[in-house]
Design a protein around this motif. Structure first.
Motif, short mmCIF file in Angstrom:
data_model
loop_
_atom_site.label_atom_id
_atom_site.label_comp_id
_atom_site.label_asym_id
_atom_site.label_seq_id
_atom_site.Cartn_x
_atom_site.Cartn_y
_atom_site.Cartn_z
N PRO A 99 0.84 -1.21 0.00
CA PRO A 99 0.00 0.00 0.00
C PRO A 99 0.87 1.25 0.00
O PRO A 99 2.01 1.24 0.48
CB PRO A 99 -0.80 -0.11 1.31
CG PRO A 99 -0.06 -1.09 2.14
CD PRO A 99 0.72 -1.98 1.23
N THR A 100 0.31 2.33 -0.53
CA THR A 100 1.01 3.61 -0.50
C THR A 100 1.06 4.10 0.94
O THR A 100 0.39 3.56 1.84
CB THR A 100 0.30 4.67 -1.37
OG1 THR A 100 -1.00 4.91 -0.79
CG2 THR A 100 0.16 4.22 -2.81
N HIS A 101 1.81 5.17 1.17
CA HIS A 101 1.91 5.72 2.52
C HIS A 101 0.53 6.17 3.03
O HIS A 101 0.17 5.91 4.17
CB HIS A 101 2.90 6.90 2.52
CG HIS A 101 3.12 7.50 3.86
ND1 HIS A 101 3.75 6.81 4.88
CD2 HIS A 101 2.79 8.71 4.36
CE1 HIS A 101 3.79 7.58 5.95
NE2 HIS A 101 3.22 8.74 5.66
N ARG A 102 -0.23 6.80 2.16
CA ARG A 102 -1.59 7.24 2.52
C ARG A 102 -2.50 6.05 2.82
O ARG A 102 -3.25 6.06 3.80
CB ARG A 102 -2.17 8.08 1.38
CG ARG A 102 -3.52 8.67 1.69
CD ARG A 102 -3.99 9.57 0.53
NE ARG A 102 -5.41 9.51 0.42
CZ ARG A 102 -6.11 8.68 -0.35
NH1 ARG A 102 -5.51 7.83 -1.12
NH2 ARG A 102 -7.42 8.70 -0.37
N GLN A 103 -2.42 5.02 2.00
CA GLN A 103 -3.23 3.83 2.23
C GLN A 103 -2.83 3.13 3.52
O GLN A 103 -3.68 2.61 4.25
CB GLN A 103 -3.09 2.87 1.04
CG GLN A 103 -3.74 3.38 -0.22
CD GLN A 103 -3.36 2.56 -1.44
OE1 GLN A 103 -2.34 1.90 -1.47
NE2 GLN A 103 -4.19 2.65 -2.48
N GLN A 104 -1.55 3.14 3.83
CA GLN A 104 -1.07 2.54 5.08
C GLN A 104 -1.63 3.30 6.28
O GLN A 104 -2.02 2.69 7.28
CB GLN A 104 0.46 2.54 5.12
CG GLN A 104 1.04 1.78 6.28
CD GLN A 104 0.70 0.30 6.23
OE1 GLN A 104 0.80 -0.33 5.20
NE2 GLN A 104 0.29 -0.25 7.35
N LYS A 105 -1.72 4.63 6.17
CA LYS A 105 -2.31 5.43 7.25
C LYS A 105 -3.79 5.09 7.44
O LYS A 105 -4.28 4.98 8.56
CB LYS A 105 -2.14 6.92 6.97
CG LYS A 105 -0.76 7.43 7.22
CD LYS A 105 -0.71 8.94 7.04
CE LYS A 105 0.65 9.47 7.42
NZ LYS A 105 0.69 10.93 7.34
N VAL A 106 -4.50 4.92 6.32
CA VAL A 106 -5.92 4.57 6.40
C VAL A 106 -6.08 3.18 7.03
O VAL A 106 -6.93 2.98 7.90
CB VAL A 106 -6.59 4.63 5.01
CG1 VAL A 106 -8.01 4.08 5.05
CG2 VAL A 106 -6.59 6.05 4.47
N LEU A 107 -5.26 2.24 6.63
CA LEU A 107 -5.31 0.89 7.21
C LEU A 107 -5.02 0.91 8.71
O LEU A 107 -5.68 0.22 9.49
CB LEU A 107 -4.33 -0.04 6.49
CG LEU A 107 -4.71 -0.47 5.08
CD1 LEU A 107 -3.53 -1.15 4.40
CD2 LEU A 107 -5.92 -1.39 5.12
N THR A 108 -4.04 1.72 9.10
CA THR A 108 -3.72 1.86 10.52
C THR A 108 -4.90 2.47 11.28
O THR A 108 -5.25 2.02 12.37
CB THR A 108 -2.45 2.72 10.71
OG1 THR A 108 -1.38 2.11 10.00
CG2 THR A 108 -2.09 2.86 12.17
N GLY A 109 -5.53 3.49 10.69
CA GLY A 109 -6.70 4.10 11.30
C GLY A 109 -7.84 3.11 11.47
O GLY A 109 -8.50 3.08 12.52
N ILE A 110 -8.06 2.29 10.46
CA ILE A 110 -9.10 1.26 10.55
C ILE A 110 -8.78 0.28 11.67
O ILE A 110 -9.66 -0.09 12.46
CB ILE A 110 -9.25 0.52 9.19
CG1 ILE A 110 -9.90 1.44 8.16
CG2 ILE A 110 -10.04 -0.77 9.34
CD1 ILE A 110 -9.92 0.88 6.74
N LEU A 111 -7.54 -0.14 11.76
CA LEU A 111 -7.13 -1.07 12.81
C LEU A 111 -7.34 -0.46 14.19
O LEU A 111 -7.88 -1.13 15.10
CB LEU A 111 -5.67 -1.48 12.62
CG LEU A 111 -5.11 -2.47 13.63
CD1 LEU A 111 -5.85 -3.79 13.55
CD2 LEU A 111 -3.63 -2.67 13.42
N VAL A 112 -6.96 0.79 14.37
CA VAL A 112 -7.15 1.47 15.66
C VAL A 112 -8.63 1.55 16.00
O VAL A 112 -9.03 1.28 17.15
CB VAL A 112 -6.50 2.88 15.63
CG1 VAL A 112 -6.93 3.71 16.83
CG2 VAL A 112 -4.98 2.76 15.59
N LEU A 113 -9.46 1.93 15.04
CA LEU A 113 -10.90 2.01 15.27
C LEU A 113 -11.49 0.65 15.66
O LEU A 113 -12.34 0.56 16.55
CB LEU A 113 -11.62 2.56 14.04
CG LEU A 113 -11.43 4.04 13.77
CD1 LEU A 113 -12.03 4.42 12.42
CD2 LEU A 113 -12.05 4.88 14.89
N LEU A 114 -11.03 -0.41 15.00
CA LEU A 114 -11.55 -1.75 15.31
C LEU A 114 -11.13 -2.21 16.71
O LEU A 114 -11.92 -2.82 17.43
CB LEU A 114 -11.12 -2.75 14.25
CG LEU A 114 -11.82 -2.61 12.91
CD1 LEU A 114 -11.24 -3.58 11.88
CD2 LEU A 114 -13.32 -2.82 13.05
#
Length: 132
Positions: A99-114
């Protein structure tokens, strides 16, 4: 590029076939089959508890029941879908799987929310977050 496109198509078809087979088995048996090991061992609800019921409700287009089964994943599903499509298109075009850097941030955000959702749904104050 053509080969990468076919690779994505094969994976999507496999996932779709597995999901439809699971849905058919669940309808035949009358209930979801995959129990949550975390819930069975601890008595607590994990962030994924209710996913089977959510997916089965979505197949029936029963969005209310899908939302009640797993609120967080229901709300994050469009974000995850857009992210998956973006990553698939990038892979087909460039062959890049990471994933791009931006996509990695979104994935990390999703993980934190979950993770936060998984903690909150087990507190008595947030009992409405439990799967129905």
């Amino acid at each position: 590029m053509k080969e990468r496109f076919y690779t994505i198509c094969k994976w999507v078809c496999r996932l779709l076939a597995a999901g439809l087979l699971y849905a058919w088995v669940c309808r035949t048996v009358g209930r979801p089959l995959i129990p949550c090991v975390f819930h069975a061992l601890t008595g607590w609800y994990c962030p994924g508890c209710g996913v089977s019921r959510m997916c089965l409700a979505l197949l029936r287009l029963d969005f209310g029941a899908a939302f009640c089964a797993n609120r967080a994943l229901f709300l994050l599903l469009p974000v995850g879908g857009v992210l998956a499509v973006q990553m698939a298109v990038r892979y087909v075009r460039t062959g890049e799987r990471q994933p791009t850097h931006r996509q990695q941030k979104v994935l990390t955000g999703i993980l934190v929310l979950l993770v936060l959702f998984g903690v909150l749904r087990n507190l008595p104050v947030f009992s409405y977050l439990k799967p129905i």
